[in-house]
Design a protein around this motif. Structure first.
Motif, short mmCIF file in Angstrom:
data_model
loop_
_atom_site.label_atom_id
_atom_site.label_comp_id
_atom_site.label_asym_id
_atom_site.label_seq_id
_atom_site.Cartn_x
_atom_site.Cartn_y
_atom_site.Cartn_z
N THR A 106 36.73 63.75 32.81
CA THR A 106 36.48 62.36 33.19
C THR A 106 35.02 62.00 32.92
N PRO A 107 34.68 60.71 32.94
CA PRO A 107 33.27 60.32 32.76
C PRO A 107 32.35 60.96 33.81
N GLU A 108 32.89 61.29 34.98
CA GLU A 108 32.10 61.93 36.04
C GLU A 108 31.96 63.43 35.82
N GLY A 109 32.66 63.97 34.84
CA GLY A 109 32.57 65.39 34.54
C GLY A 109 33.64 66.24 35.19
N ASP A 110 34.58 65.61 35.91
CA ASP A 110 35.67 66.36 36.53
C ASP A 110 36.75 66.65 35.49
N ILE A 111 37.50 67.71 35.71
CA ILE A 111 38.62 68.03 34.83
C ILE A 111 39.92 67.58 35.50
N LYS A 112 40.68 66.77 34.80
CA LYS A 112 41.98 66.28 35.27
C LYS A 112 43.05 66.89 34.38
N SER A 113 44.20 67.22 34.95
CA SER A 113 45.29 67.84 34.20
C SER A 113 46.61 67.16 34.49
N MET A 114 47.52 67.28 33.53
CA MET A 114 48.86 66.74 33.71
C MET A 114 49.84 67.50 32.82
N LYS A 115 51.10 67.46 33.21
CA LYS A 115 52.15 68.07 32.39
C LYS A 115 52.70 67.00 31.44
#
Length: 147
Positions: A55-64
């Motif tokens: 994300t722009p904030e540097g977090d990692i987001k995941s999805m199937k």
């Protein structure tokens, strides 16, 4: 000789009956637009497909994602993945062991490289299920996802 046969049988049984994963990334982890795809093979069948992004904030987001079968994209054999928001992307394994992942309209088009998952300089955990190299990862996709 017996050791060689035992090792060969073990490697065959792990790859034939176990789980394998081919990980591909767009840029490196430190890049602000880092993305990864993990294509799983379970017991010689297409398994889970996981997509992660920064994300722009540097977090990692995941999805199937959902596997949607094979198709052609600009004359090249591809397989399709469907995002939860109904975005359909085409995954084209290339001869140089990279992936071209693109939308039909061309708004999303990126080249992904094999992502090594394992210890670096003696730190980290070895990934038994992970493809050993770029060629191994690309072959997993060609054998199971492009059937």
């Amino acid at each position: 000789m017996h050791r060689i046969l035992i090792v060969c049988f073990f490697m065959l049984s792990v790859s034939t009956y176990g789980q394998r994963v081919a990980n591909f990334a767009y840029k490196n982890f430190n890049a602000k637009d880092f993305e990864t795809y993990a294509f799983w093979v379970n017991a010689n069948q297409v398994g889970d497909i996981n997509y992660s992004y920064k994300t722009p904030e540097g977090d990692i987001k995941s999805m199937k994602l959902e596997y949607q079968g094979t198709d052609l994209l600009n004359g090249e054999k591809a397989f399709k993945v469907l995002f939860p928001n109904k975005l359909m992307l085409y995954v084209v394994p290339r001869k140089n062991n990279t992936l071209r992942i693109a939308s039909l309209d061309g708004k999303y088009a990126k080249t992904f490289h094999w992502l090594y998952e394992g210890p670096v300089a003696g730190r980290g955990t070895f990934c038994n299920a992970c493809a050993e190299n770029a060629a191994d990862a690309a072959n997993l996709l060609k054998l199971y996802y492009l059937k």
